[in-house]
Write an enzyme that holds these catalytic residues in place. Structure first.
Site, PDB file in Angstrom:
ATOM      1  N   ASN A 157      21.317 -19.286 -47.735  1.00  0.00           N
ATOM      2  CA  ASN A 157      22.410 -19.882 -46.964  1.00  0.00           C
ATOM      3  C   ASN A 157      22.821 -18.830 -45.937  1.00  0.00           C
ATOM      4  O   ASN A 157      23.487 -17.853 -46.274  1.00  0.00           O
ATOM      5  CB  ASN A 157      23.561 -20.218 -47.927  1.00  0.00           C
ATOM      6  CG  ASN A 157      24.739 -20.856 -47.217  1.00  0.00           C
ATOM      7  OD1 ASN A 157      24.731 -21.004 -45.993  1.00  0.00           O
ATOM      8  ND2 ASN A 157      25.740 -21.234 -47.987  1.00  0.00           N
ATOM      9  N   ARG A 160      41.631 -24.814 -40.753  1.00  0.00           N
ATOM     10  CA  ARG A 160      41.302 -25.927 -39.841  1.00  0.00           C
ATOM     11  C   ARG A 160      42.349 -27.027 -39.952  1.00  0.00           C
ATOM     12  O   ARG A 160      42.802 -27.333 -41.052  1.00  0.00           O
ATOM     13  CB  ARG A 160      39.933 -26.519 -40.192  1.00  0.00           C
ATOM     14  CG  ARG A 160      38.794 -25.588 -39.886  1.00  0.00           C
ATOM     15  CD  ARG A 160      37.468 -26.185 -40.352  1.00  0.00           C
ATOM     16  NE  ARG A 160      36.740 -25.221 -41.156  1.00  0.00           N
ATOM     17  CZ  ARG A 160      35.717 -25.518 -41.936  1.00  0.00           C
ATOM     18  NH1 ARG A 160      35.290 -26.759 -42.037  1.00  0.00           N
ATOM     19  NH2 ARG A 160      35.109 -24.583 -42.631  1.00  0.00           N
ATOM     20  N   GLU A 212      25.422 -26.378 -55.014  1.00  0.00           N
ATOM     21  CA  GLU A 212      24.619 -26.747 -53.843  1.00  0.00           C
ATOM     22  C   GLU A 212      23.259 -26.049 -53.872  1.00  0.00           C
ATOM     23  O   GLU A 212      22.260 -26.606 -53.429  1.00  0.00           O
ATOM     24  CB  GLU A 212      25.384 -26.374 -52.562  1.00  0.00           C
ATOM     25  CG  GLU A 212      26.609 -27.246 -52.353  1.00  0.00           C
ATOM     26  CD  GLU A 212      27.663 -26.622 -51.466  1.00  0.00           C
ATOM     27  OE1 GLU A 212      28.346 -25.679 -51.913  1.00  0.00           O
ATOM     28  OE2 GLU A 212      27.831 -27.080 -50.327  1.00  0.00           O
ATOM     29  N   HIS A 248      28.945 -31.044 -46.251  1.00  0.00           N
ATOM     30  CA  HIS A 248      29.006 -30.832 -47.710  1.00  0.00           C
ATOM     31  C   HIS A 248      28.128 -31.842 -48.449  1.00  0.00           C
ATOM     32  O   HIS A 248      28.390 -32.160 -49.613  1.00  0.00           O
ATOM     33  CB  HIS A 248      30.454 -30.995 -48.250  1.00  0.00           C
ATOM     34  CG  HIS A 248      31.401 -29.914 -47.829  1.00  0.00           C
ATOM     35  ND1 HIS A 248      32.704 -30.180 -47.472  1.00  0.00           N
ATOM     36  CD2 HIS A 248      31.254 -28.579 -47.743  1.00  0.00           C
ATOM     37  CE1 HIS A 248      33.319 -29.044 -47.153  1.00  0.00           C
ATOM     38  NE2 HIS A 248      32.449 -28.062 -47.322  1.00  0.00           N
ATOM     39  N   ARG A 270      19.581 -23.765 -46.489  1.00  0.00           N
ATOM     40  CA  ARG A 270      20.666 -24.681 -46.147  1.00  0.00           C
ATOM     41  C   ARG A 270      20.757 -24.755 -44.621  1.00  0.00           C
ATOM     42  O   ARG A 270      20.843 -23.725 -43.945  1.00  0.00           O
ATOM     43  CB  ARG A 270      21.983 -24.146 -46.710  1.00  0.00           C
ATOM     44  CG  ARG A 270      23.131 -24.996 -46.287  1.00  0.00           C
ATOM     45  CD  ARG A 270      24.444 -24.387 -46.676  1.00  0.00           C
ATOM     46  NE  ARG A 270      25.521 -25.278 -46.262  1.00  0.00           N
ATOM     47  CZ  ARG A 270      26.755 -24.882 -46.063  1.00  0.00           C
ATOM     48  NH1 ARG A 270      27.087 -23.624 -46.247  1.00  0.00           N
ATOM     49  NH2 ARG A 270      27.671 -25.746 -45.698  1.00  0.00           N
TER      50      ARG A 270
END
Ligand code: ADP
Length: 398
Positions: A7, A240, A384, A179, A89
């Site tokens: 990742n 965010r 993940e 996601h 990823r």
């Protein structure tokens, strides 16, 4: 057989080496400060090590990570030839990739053409893949697993934004959602835990971390999600803003004399819990400040809980019902207060949380609804990396 999962960011590389027979993680770590010096944190069953290194580029970081895996006392492989495949990823696959795929030069060119859609993420992903391909032999398959792919089943009515349609055609402006590997993992896993086939369940998956998104997974397919063209849309996050009235953007540009970068920074880095509280983007610190009476920290928590409740309600409406709500991510797995706030008041929908059980759940697979609750509520830690490793194994034909 061992698969390396990567990742990558613009200055960091997170990795896990997974033994696929047992699906056990045999080493994991982080190469950070790439291009700015270099530091590696490497963990195995035999212990962990942390040391400064010199990585001017991602390629050197890969070389160092292979060295960390294969040399010295904590080595977990005798040579890099033991790594059967590498899974990467990739944040944005747009509507070009609806499933994981083998990486080749054509794919990298296609991904490069998508850079405008994910300028913060895709260029780093591509750079890392190229560096990795330079370090590993050509015989080692490299597979891309996209955050967006799981959401490619979202119907047009949920992915088209109400702006001139020609702009969608010209710039591919639409909801992509992110996601995906996490939503896929927890919805599949919760079905296993409940003992029902996924294709019979309507699941609302709440991935709540520094970045957060919710997905409506109807019989195994994502039919809507809160993140959009970028990971900025949806619920308020650490820094965010999530969904706001779009005219706030132009209003602020005018009143605060902000340019494009300024307003982007404000929405991505200075908003969310940090912006509301003026204190922190970290949920643990928010809880602590709120407990000491800080009103704005409390407000940030109230906003998060209220938004979660609204999205759970609206996604249940979108699916014509809900069988399971599942919480994951750093916040979803650990904050019983946020889980309670997200569900309190939803008893009319058949959601009844067991507050006593909920209080004691930190990062483990547990049902937190009352035994008679019509809608089941679960905590399922996400994984993940395992999704990436499993897809890599399948696509590489191993
Ligand atoms: P990322 O999106 O970067 O992967 P994580 O999924 O690790 O982030 O989530 C980070 C968030 O989880 C932070 O806001 C952190 O405060 C929160 N978190 C982690 N542990 C706990 C805890 N025990 N209680 C409440 N929040 C927690």
């Amino acid at each position: 057989m061992k698969i390396l999962v990567i990742n990558a960011g613009s200055s960091s590389l997170k990795y896990q080496l997974i033994e696929m027979e047992t699906e056990a993680v045999i080493a994991k770590g982080l190469c950070e400060r790439i291009g700015l010096g270099g530091k590696i944190i490497h963990k195995t069953d035999k212990g962990s090590a942390q040391y400064d290194a010199d990585f001017p580029t991602h390629q050197q970081a890969f070389e160092e990570l292979v060295k960390a895996l294969s040399t010295g006392g904590p080595a977990v492989i005798s040579s890099m030839s033991e790594i059967a495949a590498v899974g990467h990823r990739v944040v944005q696959g747009s509507d070009r990739f609806s499933a994981s795929a083998l990486i080749d030069e054509d794919m990298l060119n296609t991904l490069e053409s998508l850079n405008d859609l994910a300028p913060l993420h895709n260029p780093a992903n591509i750079m890392a893949i190229r560096a990795c391909m330079n370090v590993f032999s050509k015989d080692v398959p490299q597979v891309a697993v996209f955050d967006t792919a799981f959401h490619q089943t979202i119907p047009e009515k949920a992915y088209i934004y109400p702006i001139p349609y020609e702009l969608y055609e010209k710039h591919r402006i639409r909801r992509y959602g992110f996601h995906g590997s996490s939503h896929r993992y927890v919805s599949t896993r919760v079905a296993e835990l409940i003992g029902k086939p996924l294709f019979q369940l309507k699941v609302i998956a709440c991935h709540l971390g520094n970045g957060s998104s919710i997905a409506a997974v109807d019989r195994g397919k994502s039919i809507d999600t809160t993140m959009g063209l970028t990971p900025l849309e949806g619920i308020a996050m650490g820094t965010r803003c999530g969904s706001i009235d779009p005219s706030i953007v132009t209003f602020l540009m005018e009143k605060e004399s902000l340019d494009i970068k300024g307003v982007n920074d404000l929405m991505n880095k200075q908003s969310g819990y940090l912006g509301i509280s003026g204190l922190t983007n970290d949920l643990r610190d928010l809880h602590e400040a709120a407990a000491k009476g800080n009103k704005r920290a409390e407000l940030a928590l109230e906003i998060l809980k209220y938004q979660l409740l609204k999205y759970i309600g609206s996604f249940a409406a979108a699916m014509g019902g809900v069988d399971v709500v599942v919480f994951t991510g750093g916040i979803g797995e650990n904050s019983h207060k946020i889980r309670l706030g997200a569900c309190a008041g939803l008893e009319f929908m058949g959601i009844e949380l067991d507050e006593e059980v909920n209080k004691d759940v930190f990062s483990r697979e547990v049902e937190i609804s009352k035994p008679g609750s019509r809608v089941k509520v679960w905590v399922v830690p996400t994984n993940e990396e395992l999704v990436i490793a499993r897809d890599t194994k399948e696509i590489a034909g191993l």
